[in-house]
Design an enzyme around this catalytic site. Structure first.
Site, PDB file in Angstrom:
ATOM      1  N   ALA A  59       0.803  -1.026  -0.043  1.00 29.22           N
ATOM      2  CA  ALA A  59       0.046  -0.141   0.213  1.00 29.22           C
ATOM      3  C   ALA A  59       0.826   1.294   0.007  1.00 29.22           C
ATOM      4  O   ALA A  59       1.693   1.315   0.896  1.00 29.22           O
ATOM      5  CB  ALA A  59      -1.018  -0.034   1.406  1.00 29.22           C
ATOM      6  N   GLN A 101      -0.263  -0.350  -5.473  1.00 29.95           N
ATOM      7  CA  GLN A 101      -1.511  -0.213  -4.657  1.00 29.95           C
ATOM      8  C   GLN A 101      -1.607   1.285  -4.041  1.00 29.95           C
ATOM      9  O   GLN A 101      -0.937   1.595  -3.128  1.00 29.95           O
ATOM     10  CB  GLN A 101      -1.722  -1.216  -3.680  1.00 29.95           C
ATOM     11  CG  GLN A 101      -3.237  -1.280  -2.931  1.00 29.95           C
ATOM     12  CD  GLN A 101      -3.079  -2.341  -1.744  1.00 29.95           C
ATOM     13  OE1 GLN A 101      -2.370  -2.353  -0.828  1.00 29.95           O
ATOM     14  NE2 GLN A 101      -3.857  -3.442  -1.897  1.00 29.95           N
ATOM     15  N   TYR A 183      -9.800  -0.049   5.425  1.00 31.63           N
ATOM     16  CA  TYR A 183      -9.020   1.233   5.261  1.00 31.63           C
ATOM     17  C   TYR A 183     -10.268   1.915   4.616  1.00 31.63           C
ATOM     18  O   TYR A 183     -11.174   1.889   4.300  1.00 31.63           O
ATOM     19  CB  TYR A 183      -7.740   1.078   4.367  1.00 31.63           C
ATOM     20  CG  TYR A 183      -7.007   0.110   5.015  1.00 31.63           C
ATOM     21  CD1 TYR A 183      -6.564   0.549   6.325  1.00 31.63           C
ATOM     22  CD2 TYR A 183      -6.160  -1.045   4.514  1.00 31.63           C
ATOM     23  CE1 TYR A 183      -5.638  -0.312   7.084  1.00 31.63           C
ATOM     24  CE2 TYR A 183      -5.485  -1.862   5.224  1.00 31.63           C
ATOM     25  CZ  TYR A 183      -4.978  -1.475   6.430  1.00 31.63           C
ATOM     26  OH  TYR A 183      -3.957  -2.254   7.080  1.00 31.63           O
ATOM     27  N   ARG A 226      -9.135  -3.447  -4.983  1.00 34.77           N
ATOM     28  CA  ARG A 226      -9.251  -4.635  -4.207  1.00 34.77           C
ATOM     29  C   ARG A 226     -10.332  -4.418  -3.150  1.00 34.77           C
ATOM     30  O   ARG A 226     -10.571  -3.320  -2.700  1.00 34.77           O
ATOM     31  CB  ARG A 226      -8.041  -4.778  -3.196  1.00 34.77           C
ATOM     32  CG  ARG A 226      -7.935  -5.670  -2.453  1.00 34.77           C
ATOM     33  CD  ARG A 226      -6.730  -6.108  -1.458  1.00 34.77           C
ATOM     34  NE  ARG A 226      -5.884  -7.220  -2.003  1.00 34.77           N
ATOM     35  CZ  ARG A 226      -5.104  -7.921  -1.487  1.00 34.77           C
ATOM     36  NH1 ARG A 226      -4.729  -7.659  -0.444  1.00 34.77           N
ATOM     37  NH2 ARG A 226      -4.788  -9.118  -2.128  1.00 34.77           N
ATOM     38  N   LEU A 297      -4.317 -17.984   1.383  1.00 32.79           N
ATOM     39  CA  LEU A 297      -3.865 -19.417   1.387  1.00 32.79           C
ATOM     40  C   LEU A 297      -3.850 -20.316   0.312  1.00 32.79           C
ATOM     41  O   LEU A 297      -4.514 -21.395   0.141  1.00 32.79           O
ATOM     42  CB  LEU A 297      -4.575 -20.010   2.557  1.00 32.79           C
ATOM     43  CG  LEU A 297      -4.428 -19.163   4.107  1.00 32.79           C
ATOM     44  CD1 LEU A 297      -5.181 -20.238   5.060  1.00 32.79           C
ATOM     45  CD2 LEU A 297      -2.950 -19.211   4.279  1.00 32.79           C
ATOM     46  N   ARG A 320       2.012 -14.611   1.440  1.00 29.24           N
ATOM     47  CA  ARG A 320       2.982 -15.199   2.495  1.00 29.24           C
ATOM     48  C   ARG A 320       3.868 -16.315   1.764  1.00 29.24           C
ATOM     49  O   ARG A 320       5.082 -16.472   2.046  1.00 29.24           O
ATOM     50  CB  ARG A 320       2.439 -15.691   3.443  1.00 29.24           C
ATOM     51  CG  ARG A 320       1.694 -14.395   4.414  1.00 29.24           C
ATOM     52  CD  ARG A 320       0.823 -14.882   5.458  1.00 29.24           C
ATOM     53  NE  ARG A 320       0.180 -14.030   5.913  1.00 29.24           N
ATOM     54  CZ  ARG A 320      -0.631 -13.885   7.158  1.00 29.24           C
ATOM     55  NH1 ARG A 320      -0.716 -15.150   7.752  1.00 29.24           N
ATOM     56  NH2 ARG A 320      -1.223 -12.809   7.433  1.00 29.24           N
TER      57      ARG A 320
END
Length: 361
Positions: A59, A101, A183, A226, A297, A320
């Site tokens: 971001a 972003q 946000y 997003r 995931l 991740r």
């Protein structure tokens, strides 16, 4: 060839494959000036060298008060744009498309970064600032924001547009509007956080205005949004609402949608597991008839391939797992498309210097 390694477009921007880098905050602008540095260059270019098709930055705040933490990256001034430019060039050299972003944290701004010993809101005496939000209701554990005036909301629209212009000048080909994870744009979209009685109480209005302004400022860029497709709490955003948000943003100029969830309310109860957000991506894709990327995931090449084969999404965003292995796309391409002798075709994402490692048997 696997679906995962076929080209795709975001608007007019062609991307070599459908393995994309999800935005991941680094909280590493140590001078607290929003200027990206060596860490950002090495972090982001490693993913491009590793075979990703689209590399989206963390971001990047469109104004100083839009930062999540004092150490956040920004795109609100020319010095920041100048620092992003060599990073976008290195991403391109490795064959990937650079994306950024654009974000405003709203009432979740002015936080300590995750590994700080403190938690909650950074006081002004330590470099923090007064947060802004749709109302003066605080996110649990944070100081209360100040409810934005109408002119301050209008300024946010202008800030996103100016940031978009700087981003394009810095070499970014894809822009993503952050309307997720609690946000500012998400705060205006959710009935849990937007209880305003003025025109901005029309919950999709700020999204529409920001999307229109960014599209006007960057007409050639690929434009993503997003969303959090669920607030994971009764009375919050649902996938059906998110499909409507996507229709509004699409009409305003957005090309593609990145579907996540959560982050608005500390009372959320998220049921996680491999691919746990795929139903949200599929719902928005089908109900709004728009292209989407899935996130959450997704860790195994066969799993990622099935996301596309089953029609859950048009691309996957990896987060991740890429921190653990920045070369995950190379591993995935070898597993899904690799020849036993390690030979590569002209369309392979493998750098010539690394092809000796492509053998899969």
């Amino acid at each position: 060839m696997s679906r995962l390694f076929t080209p795709i477009r975001i608007g007019s921007v062609e991307i070599r494959n459908r393995v994309w880098v999800a935005p991941m905050c680094q909280y590493s602008c140590e001078e607290q000036d929003g200027v990206p540095g060596d860490w950002h260059r090495e972090h982001l270019t490693s993913f491009a060298r590793g075979g990703a098709g689209l590399v989206i930055t963390e971001a990047a705040a469109v104004s100083p008060e839009g930062r999540i933490s004092p150490q956040d990256a920004g795109i609100w001034n020319d010095a920041q744009a100048d620092a992003w430019a060599p990073i976008t060039e290195r991403i391109r050299v490795h064959g990937a498309v650079p994306g950024i972003q654009l974000a405003h944290a709203g009432r979740k701004a002015s936080n300590y970064r995750p590994w700080a010993p403190e938690r909650g809101t950074v006081p002004v005496s330590e470099g923090g600032w007064q947060m802004l939000g749709p109302t003066d209701e605080a996110f649990e554990g944070f100081d209360a924001p100040r409810a934005m005036t109408g002119s301050e909301v209008e300024q946010v629209v202008a800030d996103f547009a100016a940031a978009a212009s700087r981003a394009v000048a810095a070499g970014f080909a894809v822009l993503e509007l952050h309307a997720a994870h609690g946000y500012l744009l998400h705060q205006f979209l959710s009935p849990l956080s937007n209880t305003r009685s003025d025109q901005w109480g029309e919950r999709t209005l700020l999204l529409q205005r920001v999307t229109e302004a960014v599209r006007a400022a960057a007409p050639e860029a690929g434009l993503m949004v997003r969303f959090s497709a669920s607030d994971w709490i009764d009375g919050g955003v649902t996938p059906e609402m998110t499909a409507e948000f996507a229709r509004v943003a699409s009409a305003a100029g957005a090309d593609f949608f990145d579907i996540s969830s959560g982050g608005l309310d500390a009372r959320q109860k998220i049921a996680t597991g491999p691919g746990y957000q795929l139903p949200f991506a599929r719902a928005v894709r089908e109900q709004a008839d728009v292209p989407v990327a899935a996130v959450g995931l997704i860790t195994d090449p066969a799993q990622a391939e099935q996301v596309l084969a089953h029609g859950d999404a048009d691309a996957v965003l990896i987060g991740r797992e890429l921190l653990r292995n920045p070369h995950w796309p190379l591993f995935a391409e070898a597993e899904l498309d690799g020849a036993p002798d390690g030979s590569v075709g002209s369309g392979s994402v493998w750098p010539a210097q690394y092809t000796r490692g492509r053998r899969v048997s």
